[in-house]
Design an enzyme around this catalytic site. Sequence first.
Site, PDB file in Angstrom:
ATOM      1  N   ASP A 496      71.089  -1.838  15.606  1.00  0.00           N
ATOM      2  CA  ASP A 496      72.522  -2.158  15.489  1.00  0.00           C
ATOM      3  C   ASP A 496      72.900  -3.260  16.462  1.00  0.00           C
ATOM      4  OD1 ASP A 496      71.998  -0.431  17.613  1.00  0.00           O
ATOM      5  OD2 ASP A 496      73.992   0.470  17.568  1.00  0.00           O
ATOM      6  N   ASP A 501      73.127   0.530  25.722  1.00  0.00           N
ATOM      7  CA  ASP A 501      72.142   1.623  25.655  1.00  0.00           C
ATOM      8  C   ASP A 501      72.234   2.296  24.289  1.00  0.00           C
ATOM      9  OD1 ASP A 501      74.646   2.679  26.020  1.00  0.00           O
ATOM     10  OD2 ASP A 501      74.001   4.294  27.352  1.00  0.00           O
ATOM     11  N   GLU A 502      71.875   1.547  23.283  1.00  0.00           N
ATOM     12  CA  GLU A 502      71.903   2.063  21.917  1.00  0.00           C
ATOM     13  C   GLU A 502      70.697   1.499  21.165  1.00  0.00           C
ATOM     14  OE1 GLU A 502      75.716   2.511  20.305  1.00  0.00           O
ATOM     15  OE2 GLU A 502      74.927   3.568  18.573  1.00  0.00           O
ATOM     16  N   TRP A 563      75.332   5.550   5.182  1.00  0.00           N
ATOM     17  CA  TRP A 563      74.247   5.440   6.171  1.00  0.00           C
ATOM     18  C   TRP A 563      72.970   6.026   5.571  1.00  0.00           C
ATOM     19  CZ3 TRP A 563      78.931   4.264   7.587  1.00  0.00           C
ATOM     20  CH2 TRP A 563      79.134   3.442   8.684  1.00  0.00           C
ATOM     21  N   GLU A 768      80.448  -6.877  16.744  1.00  0.00           N
ATOM     22  CA  GLU A 768      80.536  -5.538  16.162  1.00  0.00           C
ATOM     23  C   GLU A 768      81.914  -5.279  15.569  1.00  0.00           C
ATOM     24  OE1 GLU A 768      80.090  -2.484  19.144  1.00  0.00           O
ATOM     25  OE2 GLU A 768      79.582  -0.976  17.626  1.00  0.00           O
TER      26      GLU A 768
HETATM   27  C1  BGC Z   1      76.598   1.746  16.069  1.00  0.00           C
HETATM   28  C2  BGC Z   1      76.828   1.319  14.658  1.00  0.00           C
HETATM   29  C3  BGC Z   1      76.591   2.491  13.789  1.00  0.00           C
HETATM   30  C4  BGC Z   1      77.633   3.482  14.137  1.00  0.00           C
HETATM   31  C5  BGC Z   1      77.756   4.669  13.284  1.00  0.00           C
HETATM   32  C6  BGC Z   1      77.612   2.777  16.396  1.00  0.00           C
HETATM   33  O1  BGC Z   1      77.516   3.221  17.677  1.00  0.00           O
HETATM   34  O2  BGC Z   1      76.602   0.690  16.948  1.00  0.00           O
HETATM   35  O3  BGC Z   1      76.472   0.098  14.308  1.00  0.00           O
HETATM   36  O4  BGC Z   1      76.460   2.240  12.446  1.00  0.00           O
HETATM   37  O5  BGC Z   1      77.601   3.830  15.494  1.00  0.00           O
HETATM   38  O6  BGC Z   1      79.019   4.739  12.934  1.00  0.00           O
END
Ligand code: BGC
Length: 917
Positions: A496, A501-502, A563, A768
């Site tokens: 994403d 921290d993702e 998703w 984002e």
């Molecule tokens: C991410 C997104 C992801 C979403 C889910 C976020 O924290 O960065 O891109 O699809 O969470 O809703």
Amino acid sequence: MKNLLLFLSLVVIILSVSCTGRKKSEMRIADLRCEYLINPVGIGEPQPRLSWILDSARRGQKQTAWRVLVSSSREKLERDQGDLWDTGRVDGDQTAQVVYSGAGLKSAQECFWKVRAWDVDGVQTEFSPVASWTMGLLAGSDWKGEWIAMPAVEKAEDAAGQEIETGPPPAWIRKAFSVDKPVRRAVIYATARGIFELYLNGNCVSQDVFAPEWTDYDKRIQYRAYDLTGMLAQGGNALGIVLGDGWYSGYVGWRGRGAYGRQNSVLAQLELEFEDGSSQTIVTDESWRCNSGPLLSADLMMGESYDARLELTGWDSSGYDDSSWQPVAVVEKPEVPLVAQHSQPVRVTEEIGAKAVFQPRPGVFVFDLGQNIAGWARLRVKGEAGTKVVLRHAERLNPDSTVYTTNLRRARATDTYILKGGEEETYEPRFTFHGFQYVEVTGFPGVPDKDAITGCMLNSDTPQVGTFKCSNPMVNQLWRNILWGQRGNFLSIPTDCPQRDERLGWMGDAQIFIRTATCNMDVAAFFTKWMYDVDDAQSQEGAFSEISPRFGSLEAHCGAAGWADAGVIVPWTVYQVYGDTRIIERHYGSMSRWMDYVLRDNPDLIRKNGRGSDYGDWLSIGADTPKEILATAYWAHDARLMSTMAAATGRTDDQRRYGELFEGIRAAFQKAYISPDGHILGETQTGYLLALYMDLLPENLRQAAGEHLVENIRQKDWHLSTGFLGVRHLNPVLTGLGYTDVAYRLLNTDTFPSWLYPIRNGATTIWERWDGWTQEKGFQDPGMNSFNHYSLGSVGEWLYGSVAGIDLDPEVPGFKSIVIRPCPGGGLEYASAEYESIRGTIKSAWRLEGDSLALDVTVPANTHATVYFPCPENVPVTESGVEAGNSEGVTELGRQGDRAVFRVESGEYHFKGVPAI
Ligand code: BGC
């Protein structure tokens, strides 16, 4: 005229054949690929697929037959001996997805291959240049070594309670060995729980970064193979491995360390074949020795700490004294399959010099790369031993020009370098990456100049296949930002974002963006690999995950509408773009389990039950589409795609069954959400867009629903309000309904919210959020505010498909048949795109010339295109100066709406007419 030309060219061919006796076609064969890769080393597919491209400037050129030769040695191939596979002459036009069907292939086998074709006149081409692939280690029993590790120096307990726990330092592992005969071939196979770098005789030979890359280590672990032929010495040699945490034991997402395990380990096997036919295998075992080195710590998110004073000079050469090193520990081997990595590895793909350096505070230097990237910074520095230079990374600046890091959340993204002193030193990290445009440097001895810092861009090395250009620089910047967003986020898996921290494989983002991704880069191998991660993350009950590879337990994060559906949409898209049916076969079981799972929970055909976090139309602007609408629409869409994929793989019963399921859900959707005048419950742009794109409206209400959609946009003063799920369909649906003017209006808007608003505010990647930063409010909530997230860039497919006009033919996958449908408008004077499809380069370039519209089209050999030229009825369209319908390679197909339609065979064409804009 046309017939005469054909006749003449036939005469010329016959004459030249009879004169020379062996006329060769002018058609050339290029771009040989195996499993989508160029000369791959270490393939795990027992029957890999081959493809090639036909190059010819001649109109209407085709392949009428082909012959593939695969040999076990280059010499045999040169003698045209296909001892592994000789197809003989096969009639047909297949150039892609050719399944190797020769002799059974063994582990480590070398395969050399070439292709010859017969052209439209039945004349044969030269053989292609030679290409190759080698097989990997196909069975678990092929691995002879032990998994070895640095004896545990786990500091977890000391670290308990600390907010950020630092992992043990990376391990330096080595083994000296001798070679006493001339080596004919040397290949090393290596894998790790953790990530490694491989060294041989003083050189880094792993070439890739973060090998063996991310999977769910509890389900499968990838290995890499490297050809080391020519790199071994007669006499003493040494192999070295540096082993770090990576995804296996380091920080992943917002959780702590050790998502899959805590002790890194490595398995390697060097296979030597000697000139005299004998062989030797060197494997990791208890005889290897290890030590800690200059890397004090290394984590993908936190950064690296490197003390150059601790460098182990010569450690990867044979004469090194390792008596002070300790023996490695042999650890338990993982009970999961070791699989070859078939996707392009992560590499440094570009270096970017700093555009400026400034000093917001004394001793604090900030370097600006001018581009937000994923990767790391290379530092050049000269100073006294022990001097500590600290690099922090950020995407944006605070108003006082200091780096803005709060949106990184817990990712420390800090690299520390301690100088050894003396000559100028260069430091470049290896086991971390950051998402950044700015690098803050503190502790630098003296005042650095600009070239003290170089940005090193890291991503999966998927080749760029698309370019787009038009007369509006802001739109060009948008396209660039989309491309760079993809580059920064296609890093081993589709993430994403690369900075906070993702950095997870969020599936909604992937499915929304995949079609745009295919326009920019060849992502066939990348998504082929990722689909295994998707399967591995499917829950016991059949729910697809929302994040792949798995994050947390298998039951967490699954089922969300838009998703989880990526599990169906991604294989379907790969099938559409590359004509790949194997991806359907491989995942048909998991896709059907998903479909059964949703149906089980929702027998009344409205998707409201089951697992799933409800993200909805994520990050829409004040426009919440009812969740059931989103979910039911996606379910219907899945059913339709399943029906197409069932048909493509000969599953007639399923084709019917899923077709009926689609009709059933569609009927339920209409009953529940659509009013008799075409209004859709919730009155959001996204609600209309999904219903229109997914064909959920009765035919007679489509136009009305389109009008309500446009009315909604008008009421927002011609602004979009879509989030992740709706935005992808916005402009394609508007164009499809004849509202290209509205689509352009949205494209050209630069006030909030719009695609161009961030660009006005300095964006170099897609943000984002529409409001990541606004003039009025400044930065959005740092809890979730990435400046490099590709999802809202899904408009890219419309730039290629409609603005420039290169699109798929939905009826014929794999660009065998191409749609050229440019949409002049939006104040543009020209637009063009070039796309290297799996069958060769496609171009569409239009420009306004006074009162007329010129359109140049290139169609690759062995394909054809349907060209939709916008012009009023009864006004002639010419092609290269001739009335188009009379031109060679062009067939007039009549009109469709405001367009004249032509079928064109392969070749280059130059259309001209009076535009209907
Ligand atoms: C991410 C997104 C992801 C979403 C889910 C976020 O924290 O960065 O891109 O699809 O969470 O809703």
